[in-house]
Design a protein around this motif. Structure first.
Motif, PDB file in Angstrom:
ATOM      1  N   ARG A   1       0.854  -1.122  -0.047  1.00 47.16           N
ATOM      2  CA  ARG A   1      -0.250   0.006   0.124  1.00 47.16           C
ATOM      3  C   ARG A   1       0.770   1.240  -0.137  1.00 47.16           C
ATOM      4  O   ARG A   1       0.383   2.357  -0.525  1.00 47.16           O
ATOM      5  CB  ARG A   1      -0.901   0.076   1.224  1.00 47.16           C
ATOM      6  CG  ARG A   1      -2.030  -1.148   1.077  1.00 47.16           C
ATOM      7  CD  ARG A   1      -2.901  -1.046   2.223  1.00 47.16           C
ATOM      8  NE  ARG A   1      -3.972  -2.031   2.256  1.00 47.16           N
ATOM      9  CZ  ARG A   1      -4.874  -2.415   3.094  1.00 47.16           C
ATOM     10  NH1 ARG A   1      -5.072  -1.595   3.989  1.00 47.16           N
ATOM     11  NH2 ARG A   1      -5.670  -3.110   2.945  1.00 47.16           N
ATOM     12  N   ARG A   2       2.025   1.203   0.397  1.00 45.58           N
ATOM     13  CA  ARG A   2       2.981   2.118   0.465  1.00 45.58           C
ATOM     14  C   ARG A   2       4.331   1.810   0.700  1.00 45.58           C
ATOM     15  O   ARG A   2       4.584   0.460   0.670  1.00 45.58           O
ATOM     16  CB  ARG A   2       2.772   2.908   1.891  1.00 45.58           C
ATOM     17  CG  ARG A   2       2.642   2.270   2.945  1.00 45.58           C
ATOM     18  CD  ARG A   2       2.113   2.864   4.168  1.00 45.58           C
ATOM     19  NE  ARG A   2       0.518   3.325   4.037  1.00 45.58           N
ATOM     20  CZ  ARG A   2      -0.236   2.163   4.518  1.00 45.58           C
ATOM     21  NH1 ARG A   2      -0.046   1.039   5.102  1.00 45.58           N
ATOM     22  NH2 ARG A   2      -1.590   2.380   4.237  1.00 45.58           N
ATOM     23  N   ALA A   3       5.363   2.545   0.121  1.00 47.26           N
ATOM     24  CA  ALA A   3       6.801   2.095   0.185  1.00 47.26           C
ATOM     25  C   ALA A   3       7.747   3.232   0.504  1.00 47.26           C
ATOM     26  O   ALA A   3       7.526   4.440  -0.032  1.00 47.26           O
ATOM     27  CB  ALA A   3       7.272   1.925  -1.512  1.00 47.26           C
TER      28      ALA A   3
ATOM     29  N   TRP B   1      -5.275   4.881   0.443  1.00 48.56           N
ATOM     30  CA  TRP B   1      -4.813   4.559   1.694  1.00 48.56           C
ATOM     31  C   TRP B   1      -4.338   5.855   2.424  1.00 48.56           C
ATOM     32  O   TRP B   1      -4.403   5.872   3.610  1.00 48.56           O
ATOM     33  CB  TRP B   1      -3.503   3.594   1.486  1.00 48.56           C
ATOM     34  CG  TRP B   1      -3.884   2.440   0.541  1.00 48.56           C
ATOM     35  CD1 TRP B   1      -3.135   2.140  -0.525  1.00 48.56           C
ATOM     36  CD2 TRP B   1      -4.809   1.633   0.620  1.00 48.56           C
ATOM     37  NE1 TRP B   1      -3.559   1.043  -1.067  1.00 48.56           N
ATOM     38  CE2 TRP B   1      -4.740   0.478  -0.249  1.00 48.56           C
ATOM     39  CE3 TRP B   1      -5.814   1.386   1.769  1.00 48.56           C
ATOM     40  CZ2 TRP B   1      -5.605  -0.569  -0.532  1.00 48.56           C
ATOM     41  CZ3 TRP B   1      -6.716   0.415   1.551  1.00 48.56           C
ATOM     42  CH2 TRP B   1      -6.736  -0.470   0.399  1.00 48.56           C
ATOM     43  N   ALA B   2      -3.780   6.854   1.610  1.00 53.72           N
ATOM     44  CA  ALA B   2      -3.163   7.987   2.336  1.00 53.72           C
ATOM     45  C   ALA B   2      -4.645   8.809   2.943  1.00 53.72           C
ATOM     46  O   ALA B   2      -4.586   9.157   4.041  1.00 53.72           O
ATOM     47  CB  ALA B   2      -2.692   9.080   1.370  1.00 53.72           C
TER      48      ALA B   2
ATOM     49  N   GLY C   1      -9.424   3.122  15.791  1.00 57.13           N
ATOM     50  CA  GLY C   1      -9.685   2.781  14.525  1.00 57.13           C
ATOM     51  C   GLY C   1      -8.523   2.787  13.501  1.00 57.13           C
ATOM     52  O   GLY C   1      -8.115   3.650  12.995  1.00 57.13           O
ATOM     53  N   ALA C   2      -7.670   1.661  13.835  1.00 60.51           N
ATOM     54  CA  ALA C   2      -6.458   1.662  13.193  1.00 60.51           C
ATOM     55  C   ALA C   2      -6.431   1.747  11.743  1.00 60.51           C
ATOM     56  O   ALA C   2      -7.065   0.762  11.349  1.00 60.51           O
ATOM     57  CB  ALA C   2      -5.336   0.449  13.794  1.00 60.51           C
ATOM     58  N   ALA C   3      -5.500   2.435  11.137  1.00 63.25           N
ATOM     59  CA  ALA C   3      -5.647   2.351   9.688  1.00 63.25           C
ATOM     60  C   ALA C   3      -4.679   1.298   9.087  1.00 63.25           C
ATOM     61  O   ALA C   3      -3.673   0.958   9.650  1.00 63.25           O
ATOM     62  CB  ALA C   3      -5.303   3.772   9.052  1.00 63.25           C
ATOM     63  N   ALA C   4      -4.852   0.600   8.104  1.00 59.41           N
ATOM     64  CA  ALA C   4      -4.142  -0.417   7.486  1.00 59.41           C
ATOM     65  C   ALA C   4      -3.214   0.102   6.369  1.00 59.41           C
ATOM     66  O   ALA C   4      -3.556   1.181   5.665  1.00 59.41           O
ATOM     67  CB  ALA C   4      -4.877  -1.454   7.048  1.00 59.41           C
TER      68      ALA C   4
END
Length: 360
Positions: free
Chosen positions: A178-180, A224-225, A357-360
């Motif tokens: 989802r991110r790098a 995702w951001a 509410g943790a983000a993934a």
């Protein structure tokens, strides 16, 4: 080539920037330092211990230490780790690493070879030998911060830094992560001086200054951001790789379109440069060369150019519909040229999630 994201998000964005450079702690300071062209660097070497402590130094070479400093800065800027710890706020498997360095561990490799020639393998330290691996920077970043996604190291010549940004974005667009985290790092030492300047201490001219520092970015799927409530700093646009500078620029800017700013190849327009006769960008476009402030950056160049472009996009000039930031690495004297466009973000961040509410 245009990066095409899958259906679950429409853009690849930059959500964090980190720097480990003498004299520039933020993208705006980096941009300002580049503008002060033609001056010798009055800076002391970057103090890595002040940022990553003794744990970050043990058995690690200078390139890895600098990379960890920039990586930590970028991850905190992207709100992926809180300011008071190094615990990720997202699952480690959603974050990959792509690092770029052409010369970062050259001194380790050369000193290892010399030790073997002098004393055989008995003269080697088992704790220092892993630093001879080209992938040491990317690997240590993943280990230090718990990043369990794909892990790549590029040593790809003049285009290496921009190639790293492109491949990180490609991994995100393909749904691998989802991110790098993208890292570019080079070091200034006697071995690198001997290779690039003819002999250690052989030149102190502006043209032969060598970078001793690192830059890092976090690139992320826009959805995702948004989900994490993070405002992006820039949007990654088209990327191209060609054999000539003019051809590469035309692939991104058809019909004689002009960017708002141009981050030029290393040393572009300097006396020894033979590629600047027919500039592919109008003279009216502001241009910046990192070489003038921080020296020849090799594999770190593209990442640092992106960081400086983020600084430009955050200025009044960059926000005033001036156009995209054009970034180019390599010229007609190198084996390839890479180019990338960065645009200002066009949407506000969503409201941050509530605790629990943790983000993934």
């Amino acid at each position: 080539m245009t990066l095409k994201a899958p259906h679950n998000f429409e853009e690849i964005v930059v959500t964090g920037v980190g720097l480990a450079l003498p004299g520039a702690d933020t993208p705006r300071e980096l941009l300002r330092a580049i503008g002060e062209s033609g001056v010798d660097r009055p800076y002391e070497p970057f103090d890595t211990g002040a940022r990553i402590g003794r744990r970050g130094h043990r058995y690690k070479d200078r390139a890895t230490q600098l990379a960890l400093c920039a990586a930590q800065d970028a991850l905190r800027d992207a709100a992926l780790i809180p300011g008071d710890s190094e615990e990720l706020t997202v699952p480690g498997g959603t974050v990959g690493v792509v690092a770029s360095s052409n010369l970062g561990n050259l001194d380790t490799a050369c000193l290892t070879a010399a030790a073997i020639a002098e004393d055989s393998v008995a003269g080697l330290s088992p704790m220092g030998l892993p630093n001879a691996s080209s992938n040491v920077v990317a690997s240590w970043a993943a280990i230090r911060f718990g990043l369990r996604g794909p892990n790549l190291m590029l040593c790809n010549g003049a285009t290496s830094g921009l190639d790293a940004v492109h491949w990180a974005a490609t991994m995100v667009a393909a749904g691998r992560v989802r991110r790098a985290l993208v890292i570019g790092v080079e070091t200034h030492n006697a071995v690198v001086e001997g290779l690039l300047c003819g002999s250690p201490g052989g030149s102190t001219s502006t043209e032969d200054l060598l970078l001793d520092g690192a830059g890092a970015l976090v690139v992320e799927g826009a959805a995702w951001a948004r989900d994490r409530g993070v405002q992006p700093a820039a949007v990654l646009g088209r990327y191209a790789r060609r054999t000539e500078l003019a051809t590469c620029v035309r692939a991104l800017l058809p019909d004689d379109a002009a960017p708002g700013v141009w981050f030029t190849p290393e040393g572009y327009g300097m006396p020894r440069d033979t590629s600047a006769a027919a500039a592919p960008v109008p003279d009216t476009v502001p241009r910046h060369d990192l070489t003038t402030a921080f020296g020849r950056a090799s594999g770190a160049l593209g990442v640092l150019q992106c960081a400086a472009a983020v600084g430009w996009l955050g200025t009044a000039e960059g926000r005033a519909d001036a156009g995209d930031a054009l970034i180019t690495s390599g010229d007609d004297t190198t084996d390839a040229v890479a180019a990338l466009l960065l645009s200002p973000p066009g949407w506000p961040a969503a409201a941050p999630r509530q605790p629990g509410g943790a983000a993934a």
